[in-house]
Design a protein around this motif. Structure first.
Motif, mmCIF file in Angstrom:
data_model
loop_
_atom_site.group_PDB
_atom_site.id
_atom_site.type_symbol
_atom_site.label_atom_id
_atom_site.label_comp_id
_atom_site.label_asym_id
_atom_site.label_seq_id
_atom_site.Cartn_x
_atom_site.Cartn_y
_atom_site.Cartn_z
ATOM 1 N N GLY A 1 0.817 -1.205 0.000
ATOM 2 C CA GLY A 1 0.000 0.000 0.000
ATOM 3 C C GLY A 1 0.850 1.254 0.000
ATOM 4 O O GLY A 1 0.586 2.207 -0.739
ATOM 5 N N ASP A 2 1.912 1.268 0.832
ATOM 6 C CA ASP A 2 2.839 2.405 0.859
ATOM 7 C C ASP A 2 3.542 2.564 -0.487
ATOM 8 O O ASP A 2 3.734 3.671 -0.972
ATOM 9 N N GLU A 3 3.938 1.441 -1.074
ATOM 10 C CA GLU A 3 4.624 1.477 -2.365
ATOM 11 C C GLU A 3 3.723 2.057 -3.450
ATOM 12 O O GLU A 3 4.158 2.886 -4.259
ATOM 13 N N ILE A 4 2.473 1.618 -3.478
ATOM 14 C CA ILE A 4 1.520 2.140 -4.465
ATOM 15 C C ILE A 4 1.292 3.627 -4.230
ATOM 16 O O ILE A 4 1.283 4.422 -5.180
ATOM 17 N N GLU A 5 1.114 4.016 -2.979
ATOM 18 C CA GLU A 5 0.904 5.429 -2.666
ATOM 19 C C GLU A 5 2.067 6.281 -3.154
ATOM 20 O O GLU A 5 1.864 7.325 -3.775
ATOM 21 N N ILE B 1 -6.100 -2.887 -8.133
ATOM 22 C CA ILE B 1 -5.037 -3.666 -7.482
ATOM 23 C C ILE B 1 -5.484 -5.122 -7.460
ATOM 24 O O ILE B 1 -6.547 -5.440 -6.919
ATOM 25 N N LEU B 2 -4.667 -6.001 -8.055
ATOM 26 C CA LEU B 2 -4.960 -7.438 -8.054
ATOM 27 C C LEU B 2 -3.915 -8.134 -7.199
ATOM 28 O O LEU B 2 -2.737 -8.227 -7.577
ATOM 29 N N ASP B 3 -4.331 -8.624 -6.046
ATOM 30 C CA ASP B 3 -3.410 -9.264 -5.100
ATOM 31 C C ASP B 3 -4.193 -10.274 -4.273
ATOM 32 O O ASP B 3 -5.397 -10.107 -4.070
ATOM 33 N N ASP B 4 -3.502 -11.305 -3.785
ATOM 34 C CA ASP B 4 -4.157 -12.290 -2.931
ATOM 35 C C ASP B 4 -4.060 -11.927 -1.451
ATOM 36 O O ASP B 4 -4.719 -12.543 -0.630
ATOM 37 N N ASN B 5 -3.241 -10.940 -1.120
ATOM 38 C CA ASN B 5 -3.068 -10.516 0.267
ATOM 39 C C ASN B 5 -3.493 -9.074 0.455
ATOM 40 O O ASN B 5 -3.265 -8.233 -0.414
ATOM 41 N N GLN B 6 -4.046 -8.794 1.604
ATOM 42 C CA GLN B 6 -4.532 -7.461 1.943
ATOM 43 C C GLN B 6 -3.418 -6.671 2.636
ATOM 44 O O GLN B 6 -3.087 -6.958 3.767
ATOM 45 N N GLN B 7 -2.813 -5.727 1.932
ATOM 46 C CA GLN B 7 -1.746 -4.897 2.493
ATOM 47 C C GLN B 7 -1.915 -3.444 2.062
ATOM 48 O O GLN B 7 -0.942 -2.745 1.836
ATOM 49 N N PHE B 8 -3.155 -2.983 1.950
ATOM 50 C CA PHE B 8 -3.402 -1.718 1.294
ATOM 51 C C PHE B 8 -4.052 -0.713 2.233
ATOM 52 O O PHE B 8 -4.681 -1.076 3.223
ATOM 53 N N THR B 9 -3.891 0.558 1.901
ATOM 54 C CA THR B 9 -4.391 1.632 2.749
ATOM 55 C C THR B 9 -5.913 1.714 2.641
ATOM 56 O O THR B 9 -6.517 1.166 1.705
ATOM 57 N N LEU B 10 -6.510 2.417 3.568
ATOM 58 C CA LEU B 10 -7.950 2.610 3.577
ATOM 59 C C LEU B 10 -8.421 3.266 2.276
ATOM 60 O O LEU B 10 -9.439 2.869 1.706
ATOM 61 N N GLU B 11 -7.648 4.238 1.783
ATOM 62 C CA GLU B 11 -8.008 4.926 0.539
ATOM 63 C C GLU B 11 -7.930 4.000 -0.669
ATOM 64 O O GLU B 11 -8.592 4.228 -1.680
ATOM 65 N N TYR C 1 -10.285 0.064 -4.639
ATOM 66 C CA TYR C 1 -9.604 -0.329 -5.880
ATOM 67 C C TYR C 1 -8.948 -1.699 -5.764
ATOM 68 O O TYR C 1 -8.325 -2.176 -6.707
ATOM 69 N N PHE C 2 -9.094 -2.332 -4.610
ATOM 70 C CA PHE C 2 -8.451 -3.617 -4.331
ATOM 71 C C PHE C 2 -9.410 -4.765 -4.637
ATOM 72 O O PHE C 2 -10.543 -4.782 -4.174
ATOM 73 N N ILE C 3 -8.919 -5.715 -5.431
ATOM 74 C CA ILE C 3 -9.669 -6.935 -5.714
ATOM 75 C C ILE C 3 -8.853 -8.085 -5.144
ATOM 76 O O ILE C 3 -7.744 -8.362 -5.622
#
Length: 175
Positions: free
Chosen positions: A114-118, A135-145, A149-151
Protein backbone atom coordinates in the motif's frame (compact mmCIF):
# COMPACT_ATOMS: atom_id res chain seq x y z
CA UNK A 1 -4.52 13.28 -18.82
CA UNK A 2 -5.60 10.01 -17.23
CA UNK A 3 -3.81 6.70 -17.37
CA UNK A 4 -5.14 3.27 -16.44
CA UNK A 5 -2.98 0.94 -14.36
CA UNK A 6 -3.29 -2.60 -13.03
CA UNK A 7 -1.11 -3.04 -9.95
CA UNK A 8 -0.32 -6.73 -10.27
CA UNK A 9 1.06 -9.27 -7.83
CA UNK A 10 2.35 -12.58 -9.20
CA UNK A 11 2.37 -15.22 -6.44
CA UNK A 12 -1.21 -16.18 -5.67
CA UNK A 13 -2.50 -14.18 -8.65
CA UNK A 14 -0.61 -15.37 -11.74
CA UNK A 15 1.23 -18.23 -9.98
CA UNK A 16 -1.70 -20.02 -8.41
CA UNK A 17 -1.72 -22.85 -5.88
CA UNK A 18 -3.36 -25.13 -8.44
CA UNK A 19 -0.49 -24.53 -10.89
CA UNK A 20 2.02 -25.29 -8.15
CA UNK A 21 0.26 -28.58 -7.40
CA UNK A 22 0.22 -29.49 -11.11
CA UNK A 23 3.94 -28.72 -11.39
CA UNK A 24 4.69 -31.24 -8.65
CA UNK A 25 2.96 -34.08 -10.50
CA UNK A 26 3.98 -33.22 -14.07
CA UNK A 27 7.02 -30.94 -13.90
CA UNK A 28 7.83 -30.74 -17.61
CA UNK A 29 4.48 -29.44 -18.82
CA UNK A 30 3.95 -26.84 -16.11
CA UNK A 31 7.43 -25.32 -15.92
CA UNK A 32 9.63 -23.24 -18.22
CA UNK A 33 12.98 -21.46 -17.89
CA UNK A 34 11.37 -18.94 -15.52
CA UNK A 35 9.84 -21.55 -13.16
CA UNK A 36 6.23 -22.57 -12.71
CA UNK A 37 4.13 -21.29 -15.59
CA UNK A 38 1.45 -18.71 -14.92
CA UNK A 39 -2.08 -20.02 -14.60
CA UNK A 40 -3.78 -20.07 -18.04
CA UNK A 41 -7.13 -18.89 -16.64
CA UNK A 42 -5.49 -15.97 -14.82
CA UNK A 43 -3.64 -15.11 -18.02
CA UNK A 44 -6.85 -15.16 -20.11
CA UNK A 45 -8.65 -12.98 -17.59
CA UNK A 46 -5.74 -10.54 -17.34
CA UNK A 47 -5.71 -10.33 -21.15
CA UNK A 48 -9.40 -9.47 -21.09
CA UNK A 49 -8.75 -6.69 -18.56
CA UNK A 50 -5.92 -5.25 -20.66
CA UNK A 51 -7.83 -5.59 -23.96
CA UNK A 52 -11.00 -3.94 -22.63
CA UNK A 53 -9.33 -1.10 -20.72
CA UNK A 54 -5.96 -0.40 -22.35
CA UNK A 55 -4.40 -0.43 -18.87
CA UNK A 56 -0.69 -0.82 -18.35
CA UNK A 57 0.77 -3.11 -15.70
CA UNK A 58 2.83 -2.00 -12.70
CA UNK A 59 4.33 -4.91 -10.77
CA UNK A 60 3.84 -5.02 -7.00
CA UNK A 61 5.28 -8.51 -6.68
CA UNK A 62 8.29 -9.59 -4.64
CA UNK A 63 9.72 -10.67 -8.01
CA UNK A 64 10.54 -7.01 -8.66
CA UNK A 65 13.72 -7.59 -6.65
CA UNK A 66 15.12 -9.11 -9.88
CA UNK A 67 14.56 -5.82 -11.73
CA UNK A 68 12.11 -4.43 -14.25
CA UNK A 69 14.01 -5.75 -17.27
CA UNK A 70 13.86 -9.33 -15.93
CA UNK A 71 10.11 -9.05 -15.36
CA UNK A 72 9.73 -7.72 -18.90
CA UNK A 73 11.81 -10.65 -20.18
CA UNK A 74 9.47 -13.11 -18.41
CA UNK A 75 6.44 -11.28 -19.80
CA UNK A 76 7.76 -11.39 -23.35
CA UNK A 77 9.12 -14.95 -23.03
CA UNK A 78 5.72 -16.21 -21.92
CA UNK A 79 3.77 -14.10 -24.45
CA UNK A 80 1.79 -12.46 -21.66
CA UNK A 81 -0.88 -9.83 -22.33
CA UNK A 82 0.04 -6.16 -22.17
CA UNK A 83 3.39 -5.15 -20.83
CA UNK A 84 4.94 -4.49 -17.47
CA UNK A 85 5.80 -0.82 -17.72
CA UNK A 86 7.05 -0.23 -14.18
CA UNK A 87 7.45 -1.55 -10.64
CA UNK A 88 6.51 0.16 -7.41
CA UNK A 89 9.37 1.67 -5.38
CA UNK A 90 10.82 0.07 -2.24
CA UNK A 91 11.79 3.43 -0.77
CA UNK A 92 10.70 7.03 -0.91
CA UNK A 93 12.72 10.21 -0.78
CA UNK A 94 12.35 12.29 2.33
CA UNK A 95 14.25 15.11 3.99
CA UNK A 96 16.03 15.30 7.33
CA UNK A 97 17.90 18.14 8.94
CA UNK A 98 21.65 17.71 9.26
CA UNK A 99 23.67 18.86 12.29
CA UNK A 100 23.81 22.42 10.90
CA UNK A 101 20.03 22.56 10.43
CA UNK A 102 20.16 22.18 6.64
CA UNK A 103 17.78 19.78 4.92
CA UNK A 104 19.33 16.69 3.39
CA UNK A 105 17.77 14.11 1.14
CA UNK A 106 17.43 10.54 2.54
CA UNK A 107 15.82 7.31 1.39
CA UNK A 108 13.11 5.96 3.67
CA UNK A 109 12.06 2.29 3.33
CA UNK A 110 8.43 1.55 2.49
CA UNK A 111 6.94 -1.29 4.49
CA UNK A 112 3.81 -2.37 2.66
CA UNK A 113 2.53 -2.69 -0.87
CA UNK A 114 0.00 0.00 0.00
CA UNK A 115 2.84 2.41 0.86
CA UNK A 116 4.62 1.48 -2.37
CA UNK A 117 1.52 2.14 -4.47
CA UNK A 118 0.90 5.43 -2.67
CA UNK A 119 4.46 6.58 -3.38
CA UNK A 120 4.18 5.50 -7.04
CA UNK A 121 0.90 7.44 -7.41
CA UNK A 122 2.44 10.54 -5.81
CA UNK A 123 5.33 10.47 -8.29
CA UNK A 124 2.92 10.10 -11.21
CA UNK A 125 0.81 12.99 -9.94
CA UNK A 126 3.91 15.18 -9.60
CA UNK A 127 4.56 14.47 -13.28
CA UNK A 128 1.01 15.55 -14.17
CA UNK A 129 -0.50 12.10 -14.66
CA UNK A 130 -3.75 11.18 -12.93
CA UNK A 131 -4.23 7.46 -12.49
CA UNK A 132 -7.29 5.22 -12.54
CA UNK A 133 -6.26 1.88 -11.11
CA UNK A 134 -7.14 -1.59 -9.89
CA UNK A 135 -5.04 -3.67 -7.48
CA UNK A 136 -4.96 -7.44 -8.05
CA UNK A 137 -3.41 -9.26 -5.10
CA UNK A 138 -4.16 -12.29 -2.93
CA UNK A 139 -3.07 -10.52 0.27
CA UNK A 140 -4.53 -7.46 1.94
CA UNK A 141 -1.75 -4.90 2.49
CA UNK A 142 -3.40 -1.72 1.29
CA UNK A 143 -4.39 1.63 2.75
CA UNK A 144 -7.95 2.61 3.58
CA UNK A 145 -8.01 4.93 0.54
CA UNK A 146 -6.93 2.04 -1.73
CA UNK A 147 -9.62 -0.40 -0.52
CA UNK A 148 -12.19 0.56 -3.19
CA UNK A 149 -9.60 -0.33 -5.88
CA UNK A 150 -8.45 -3.62 -4.33
CA UNK A 151 -9.67 -6.93 -5.71
CA UNK A 152 -8.66 -9.82 -3.48
CA UNK A 153 -7.68 -12.75 -5.67
CA UNK A 154 -8.10 -16.34 -4.47
CA UNK A 155 -4.58 -17.82 -4.32
CA UNK A 156 -5.86 -21.20 -5.49
CA UNK A 157 -8.00 -19.94 -8.40
CA UNK A 158 -6.14 -16.86 -9.61
CA UNK A 159 -7.94 -14.12 -11.54
CA UNK A 160 -11.50 -15.28 -12.19
CA UNK A 161 -14.07 -14.03 -14.70
CA UNK A 162 -15.79 -12.07 -11.90
CA UNK A 163 -12.47 -10.52 -10.80
CA UNK A 164 -11.84 -9.43 -14.38
CA UNK A 165 -15.34 -7.90 -14.58
CA UNK A 166 -14.75 -5.87 -11.42
CA UNK A 167 -11.36 -4.65 -12.67
CA UNK A 168 -12.79 -3.64 -16.05
CA UNK A 169 -15.60 -1.70 -14.37
CA UNK A 170 -13.11 0.08 -12.08
CA UNK A 171 -10.74 0.98 -14.89
CA UNK A 172 -13.42 2.10 -17.32
CA UNK A 173 -15.21 4.38 -14.85
CA UNK A 174 -15.82 7.95 -15.90
CA UNK A 175 -13.95 10.64 -13.98
Amino acid sequence: MHQKVVFLDFDGVMNTDKMYLRSITDEGEWRDEFGIRFDPESTRNLKRIIDETGARIVAITSWKQYGLSYLQEIWEGRSMPGEISDVTPDTKTDFEMDAQGHPKCVSVPLYSKGDEIEEWLIQEQLEGRETIYAILDDNQQFTLEQQPYFIQICAHCGITHDDAERAIQMLNQKI
